[in-house]
Design an enzyme around this catalytic site. Structure first.
Site, PDB file in Angstrom:
ATOM      1  N   ASP A 301       0.843  -1.181   0.000  1.00  0.00           N
ATOM      2  CA  ASP A 301       0.000   0.000   0.000  1.00  0.00           C
ATOM      3  C   ASP A 301       0.879   1.232   0.000  1.00  0.00           C
ATOM      4  O   ASP A 301       2.098   1.154   0.138  1.00  0.00           O
ATOM      5  CB  ASP A 301      -1.072  -0.025   1.091  1.00  0.00           C
ATOM      6  CG  ASP A 301      -0.529   0.214   2.466  1.00  0.00           C
ATOM      7  OD1 ASP A 301       0.694   0.099   2.634  1.00  0.00           O
ATOM      8  OD2 ASP A 301      -1.330   0.501   3.364  1.00  0.00           O
ATOM      9  N   ASP A 338     -12.097  13.599  14.568  1.00  0.00           N
ATOM     10  CA  ASP A 338     -11.307  12.700  13.726  1.00  0.00           C
ATOM     11  C   ASP A 338     -10.004  12.341  14.437  1.00  0.00           C
ATOM     12  O   ASP A 338      -9.094  13.154  14.544  1.00  0.00           O
ATOM     13  CB  ASP A 338     -11.029  13.394  12.383  1.00  0.00           C
ATOM     14  CG  ASP A 338     -10.345  12.477  11.392  1.00  0.00           C
ATOM     15  OD1 ASP A 338     -10.076  11.309  11.746  1.00  0.00           O
ATOM     16  OD2 ASP A 338     -10.081  12.935  10.261  1.00  0.00           O
ATOM     17  N   PHE A 371     -13.942   8.385  10.124  1.00  0.00           N
ATOM     18  CA  PHE A 371     -13.382   8.051   8.817  1.00  0.00           C
ATOM     19  C   PHE A 371     -13.421   6.540   8.604  1.00  0.00           C
ATOM     20  O   PHE A 371     -13.097   5.777   9.505  1.00  0.00           O
ATOM     21  CB  PHE A 371     -11.934   8.533   8.719  1.00  0.00           C
ATOM     22  CG  PHE A 371     -11.230   7.953   7.521  1.00  0.00           C
ATOM     23  CD1 PHE A 371     -11.522   8.425   6.245  1.00  0.00           C
ATOM     24  CD2 PHE A 371     -10.310   6.924   7.668  1.00  0.00           C
ATOM     25  CE1 PHE A 371     -10.900   7.880   5.134  1.00  0.00           C
ATOM     26  CE2 PHE A 371      -9.683   6.383   6.558  1.00  0.00           C
ATOM     27  CZ  PHE A 371      -9.977   6.857   5.294  1.00  0.00           C
ATOM     28  N   GLU A 374     -14.044   2.798   3.465  1.00  0.00           N
ATOM     29  CA  GLU A 374     -15.152   2.593   2.532  1.00  0.00           C
ATOM     30  C   GLU A 374     -15.730   3.924   2.062  1.00  0.00           C
ATOM     31  O   GLU A 374     -15.905   4.148   0.875  1.00  0.00           O
ATOM     32  CB  GLU A 374     -16.270   1.789   3.215  1.00  0.00           C
ATOM     33  CG  GLU A 374     -15.954   0.323   3.404  1.00  0.00           C
ATOM     34  CD  GLU A 374     -16.018  -0.453   2.085  1.00  0.00           C
ATOM     35  OE1 GLU A 374     -16.649   0.037   1.131  1.00  0.00           O
ATOM     36  OE2 GLU A 374     -15.411  -1.542   2.019  1.00  0.00           O
ATOM     37  N   MET A 377     -14.444   9.452   3.937  1.00  0.00           N
ATOM     38  CA  MET A 377     -14.862  10.746   4.467  1.00  0.00           C
ATOM     39  C   MET A 377     -14.862  10.677   5.984  1.00  0.00           C
ATOM     40  O   MET A 377     -14.930   9.606   6.564  1.00  0.00           O
ATOM     41  CB  MET A 377     -16.287  11.082   4.012  1.00  0.00           C
ATOM     42  CG  MET A 377     -16.434  11.441   2.565  1.00  0.00           C
ATOM     43  SD  MET A 377     -18.057  12.157   2.235  1.00  0.00           S
ATOM     44  CE  MET A 377     -19.125  10.781   2.483  1.00  0.00           C
ATOM     45  N   ASP A 520      -6.670  -3.859   5.630  1.00  0.00           N
ATOM     46  CA  ASP A 520      -5.778  -4.751   4.888  1.00  0.00           C
ATOM     47  C   ASP A 520      -5.999  -6.209   5.262  1.00  0.00           C
ATOM     48  O   ASP A 520      -5.504  -7.113   4.580  1.00  0.00           O
ATOM     49  CB  ASP A 520      -4.303  -4.426   5.194  1.00  0.00           C
ATOM     50  CG  ASP A 520      -3.906  -3.055   4.695  1.00  0.00           C
ATOM     51  OD1 ASP A 520      -4.464  -2.632   3.670  1.00  0.00           O
ATOM     52  OD2 ASP A 520      -3.041  -2.421   5.325  1.00  0.00           O
TER      53      ASP A 520
HETATM   54  N1  LIG Z   1      -9.090  11.271   8.313  1.00  0.00           N
HETATM   55  C1  LIG Z   1      -9.611  11.352   7.109  1.00  0.00           C
HETATM   56  N2  LIG Z   1     -10.741  12.032   6.897  1.00  0.00           N
HETATM   57  C2  LIG Z   1     -11.259  12.106   5.675  1.00  0.00           C
HETATM   58  N3  LIG Z   1     -10.739  11.541   4.589  1.00  0.00           N
HETATM   59  C3  LIG Z   1      -9.614  10.864   4.724  1.00  0.00           C
HETATM   60  C4  LIG Z   1      -8.984  10.723   5.998  1.00  0.00           C
HETATM   61  N4  LIG Z   1      -7.874   9.991   5.829  1.00  0.00           N
HETATM   62  C5  LIG Z   1      -7.806   9.678   4.532  1.00  0.00           C
HETATM   63  N5  LIG Z   1      -8.840  10.193   3.859  1.00  0.00           N
HETATM   64  C6  LIG Z   1      -9.131  10.052   2.437  1.00  0.00           C
HETATM   65  O1  LIG Z   1      -9.523   8.710   2.170  1.00  0.00           O
HETATM   66  C7  LIG Z   1      -8.651   8.125   1.215  1.00  0.00           C
HETATM   67  C8  LIG Z   1      -8.448   6.675   1.517  1.00  0.00           C
HETATM   68  O2  LIG Z   1      -7.724   6.538   2.723  1.00  0.00           O
HETATM   69  P1  LIG Z   1      -7.045   5.165   3.130  1.00  0.00           P
HETATM   70  O3  LIG Z   1      -6.332   5.325   4.413  1.00  0.00           O
HETATM   71  O4  LIG Z   1      -7.996   4.055   2.976  1.00  0.00           O
HETATM   72  O5  LIG Z   1      -6.058   4.941   1.967  1.00  0.00           O
HETATM   73  P2  LIG Z   1      -4.647   5.576   1.804  1.00  0.00           P
HETATM   74  O6  LIG Z   1      -4.061   5.691   3.153  1.00  0.00           O
HETATM   75  O7  LIG Z   1      -4.714   6.774   0.967  1.00  0.00           O
HETATM   76  O8  LIG Z   1      -3.948   4.525   0.968  1.00  0.00           O
HETATM   77  P3  LIG Z   1      -3.091   3.307   1.458  1.00  0.00           P
HETATM   78  O9  LIG Z   1      -3.982   2.127   1.197  1.00  0.00           O
HETATM   79  O10 LIG Z   1      -1.936   3.398   0.552  1.00  0.00           O
HETATM   80  O11 LIG Z   1      -2.709   3.449   2.890  1.00  0.00           O
HETATM   81  C9  LIG Z   1      -7.386   8.957   1.300  1.00  0.00           C
HETATM   82  O12 LIG Z   1      -6.710   8.932   0.110  1.00  0.00           O
HETATM   83  C10 LIG Z   1      -7.935  10.336   1.607  1.00  0.00           C
HETATM   84  O13 LIG Z   1      -8.356  10.985   0.426  1.00  0.00           O
HETATM   85 MG   LIG Z   2      -3.978   3.586   4.777  1.00  0.00          MG
END
Ligand SMILES: Nc1ncnc2c1ncn2[C@@H]1O[C@H](COP(=O)(O)OP(=O)(O)OP(=O)(O)O)[C@@H](O)[C@H]1O
Ligand SMILES: [Mg+2]
Ligand SMILES: [K+]
EC number: 7.2.2.6
Length: 686
Positions: A301, A338, A371, A374, A377, A520
């Site tokens: 990731d 958050d 957050f 899925e 947000m 994961d």
């Molecule tokens: N605390 C948060 N509040 C709102 N949106 C968020 C927050 N953290 C992450 N996001 C948004 O959600 C998306 C998905 O987050 P997620 O953690 O699932 O994946 P990631 O960390 O970007 O990717 P990875 O799988 O490489 O860790 C992010 O790319 C971001 O745009």
């Molecule tokens: Mg992540």
């Protein structure tokens, strides 16, 4: 752990313990587990029992060398096991009875023994406190000394909310205060599991070992039939005068069956797992280590694996007609509940740059919207007489849909700002409620140093790397290009990671994946090799079949190398063992029939069969048995250390091995047996 206690396999104490263990393992209940060596054991017992009835120096020496052969095999296994035992013992020390500060319902503390903590209990740890049980931090952030399990003295940061929330019983809090919820039952702790793994799981046979075992047993059965049909053959008049006694038959049998690999097989497997432990990786099974050797696709990731992972808000870009202060206010409000590092970094930026203090959630009459991977947000539902204000921040694509549902469109300037941030490799978070879009938060992350070279290394090993991220395609593309991965998937939901793994597996690939988040976990469970980071969530640690204590995602490279080395070592030594046996056959058999030629007084063409010019049939047989035993000893270091590994393709590696170990196996016995024959004859032993 391993770094500190790992001893050289050749330390005096370990060798002494292994020597003793070598005799203890003569127990028939231990020997039956290894059919090839069990045949040697049976031969040794029969010859020893019959010795008084047919005493001769030759028979005595054969019996002695058979016992030595067994002892060498047992010794090899005991040396391999020895290090694991030392490691388990040092882990036990971290498991002394700990005191816990349990939180009661009313929030007050009570002192209890760690043994009384149940799953679901909450406890507090402050600077200096040992962590009494495995759990997930539900409040606070702390630096933790994990050296008791990792051997690393540098403190690590553990915090609630994110993917670094797991703490392990037996480690110690160095600073700050955390509240932890116990996530495992008594006796199921990580430390318990580690000790169990190091001590016992190693002895479970892997499917590959079992398959090889069947081959070795088949060969053994064939040779038993061949050798014991010799006396029948000798009944023919043509072979009159050839004397084959039981000791000679047993000696011949032992030389022909695959004793070299039979003796070293278990040591090879154990030391493979041991090498992983020394790299601070715990494999739940030997099967996982083997699978690592065959992996050709690697899923990683982005955040925290390829990048440093502490995504920090660095900038608020307000939408047109929105005051910077109003944007900061909306961003801060949307992050109030958050608990993720991203959310907290928004709070920090709002405070430092805009002087905004945190507000009280209760006073606001707001419900937090946490957050999730899925929804992508997070935010707040703020209640007032007029209704509910749904304030959100999140990924562009998710927020676009949110805005659409509320009947507002994204201003072009906001989209452009988000694209600019993404092209830079940053993560844009949009802030909006149902009436308007406030602007974009810029989350910055940095690609880890040296990661490009690591991926190149993997490519040379024939492994394809795929980055999977929840982030948007533009950010993903920027980071993928900078890091040099072969492929990437953006806007991936947890089930997409799982889906991609299944898809690759469907095409016949073996897939490894490293991850730390709860999202994961399904993918970690599906992957052939799922390495969970020790710092990750409990769900991730339970889903994988390996745990990296250092939580270093690039560790997968070493894991794969160790797996490949294990497979190569086993393959090489099997090849050597089998060709070796063929060579022994041609070295001894002619010598036995020399007796025949001698009795016929033949000097002519038949004598040419004794190609090696061995001293006498007896010295030939004794020399072969001695060689057979000594070759085990000679190969113990290689079995423990593994054959040298270079990042080359599988076909090339196979060719080299067949050449070196196959040819070597054919040639070495001739030289070795000849040399031993000279010594044996010189000393007048046979
Ligand atoms: N605390 C948060 N509040 C709102 N949106 C968020 C927050 N953290 C992450 N996001 C948004 O959600 C998306 C998905 O987050 P997620 O953690 O699932 O994946 P990631 O960390 O970007 O990717 P990875 O799988 O490489 O860790 C992010 O790319 C971001 O745009
Ligand atoms: Mg992540
Ligand atoms: K043999």
């Amino acid at each position: 752990m391993a770094n500190k206690v790992s001893q050289s396999p050749w330390s005096g104490a370990l060798l002494r313990a292994a020597s003793l263990e070598g005799w203890k393992k003569m127990d028939p209940r231990v020997q039956v587990r290894n059919p090839v060596m069990a045949v040697v054991w049976l031969g040794a017992v029969v010859l020893t029992v019959l010795l008084p009835f047919h005493f001769s120096g030759f028979n005595l020496q054969i019996a002695l060398w058979l016992w030595l052969t067994l002892w060498f095999a047992n010794f090899a296994e005991a040396v391999a096991e020895g290090r694991g035992k030392a490691q388990a013992a040092s882990l036990r020390k971290a498991k002394t009875t700990l005191q816990a500060r349990r939180l009661k319902e009313d929030g007050s503390e009570e002192a209890v023994s760690a043994a009384d903590l149940a799953k679901g209990d909450r406890f507090v740890c402050e600077a200096g406190d040992p962590i009494p049980a495995d759990g997930e931090i539900i409040e606070g952030i702390a630096t933790v000394d994990e050296s008791a399990i990792t051997g690393e003295s540098a403190p690590v940061i553990r915090e609630s909310g994110g993917d670094r929330s797991a703490v392990t019983g037996g480690t110690r809090v160095l600073s700050d205060r955390i509240v932890v919820r116990v996530t495992v039952e008594q006796g199921q702790s990580f430390l318990d599991k580690m000790i169990g793994l190091i001590e016992t799981a190693k002895r479970q046979r892997t499917p590959n070992e079992a398959a090889l075992g069947i081959l070795l047993v088949s060969l053994t059965v064939i040779f038993v039939l061949v050798v014991f049909s010799l006396p029948l053959m000798l009944k023919y008049p043509a072979f009159e005068g050839v004397q084959i006694t039981l000791p000679i038959l047993v000696a011949l049998l032992v030389c022909l069956i695959p004793t070299t690999i039979g003796a070293l097989l278990s040591a090879i497997g154990i030391s493979g797992m041991d090498r992983l432990v020394r790299h601070n990786v715990l494999a739940m099974s030997g099967r996982a280590v083997e699978a690592a050797g065959d992996v050709d696709v690697l899923l990683l990731d982005k955040t925290g694996t390829i990048t440093l992972g502490n995504r920090q808000a660095t900038e608020f870009v307000p939408a047109p007609s929105v005051e910077p202060q109003a944007m900061a206010d909306a961003a801060q409000l949307a992050s109030l509940a958050d608990e993720t590092p991203e959310g907290r970094s928004v709070m920090v930026l709002a405070k430092n740059k805009f002087g905004l203090r945190g507000r009280d959630l209760h006073a606001l009459d707001a419900t937090p919207v946490k957050f999730t991977a899925e929804t992508r947000m997070s935010g707040l539902d703020i209640h007032s007489r007029g209704g509910v204000r749904k304030l959100r921040k999140g990924a562009v694509e998710a927020m676009e849909r949110f805005a659409q549902r509320s009947g507002i469109t994204l201003p072009a300037e906001v989209k452009a700002a988000a694209e600019r941030i993404a092209r830079d490799g940053g993560t844009p978070l949009l802030v909006a409620d149902e009436t308007k879009v406030y602007g974009v938060i810029h989350l910055k992350d940095v690609v880890k140093g040296g990661i490009r070279e690591r991926f190149e290394h993997l490519r040379r090993m024939g492994i394809r790397t795929i980055m999977v991220t929840g982030d948007n395609p533009a950010t993903a593309a920027a980071i993928a290009a900078e890091a040099g991965v072969d492929d990437f998937i953006a806007e991936a939901k947890p089930e997409d990671k799982l889906g991609r793994i299944q898809q690759e597996q469907g095409k016949g690939h073996l897939v490894a994946m490293m991850g730390d988040g709860t999202n994961d976990a399904p993918a970690l469970a599906q992957a052939d090799v799922g390495v969970a980071m020790n710092s990750g969530t409990q769900a991730a640690r339970e889903a994988g079949n390996m745990v990296d204590l250092d939580s270093n995602p690039t560790k997968l490279i070493e894991v794969v190398e160790i797996g490949k080395q294990l497979l190569m070592t086993r393959g090489s030594l099997t090849t050597f063992s089998l060709t070796n046996d063929i060579a022994k056959y041609f070295a001894i058999l002619p010598a036995i029939f020399i007796g025949l030629f001698a009795s016929h007084g033949a000097e002519g063409p038949l004598a040419a069969l004794n190609i090696m010019g061995l001293h006498s049939p007896q010295s030939a047989i004794l020399s072969a048995v001695i060689f057979n035993a000594l070759v085990i000893v000679a190969l113990i270091p290689l079995a423990l250390k593994g054959v040298p590994y270079k990042p080359i393709g599988a076909a090339e590696a196979l060719r080299r091995n067949l050449l070196v170990y196959g040819l070597g196996g054919l040639i070495v016995p001739f030289a070795g047996i000849k040399l031993i024959d000279l010594i044996v004859a010189g000393l007048g032993l046979a």
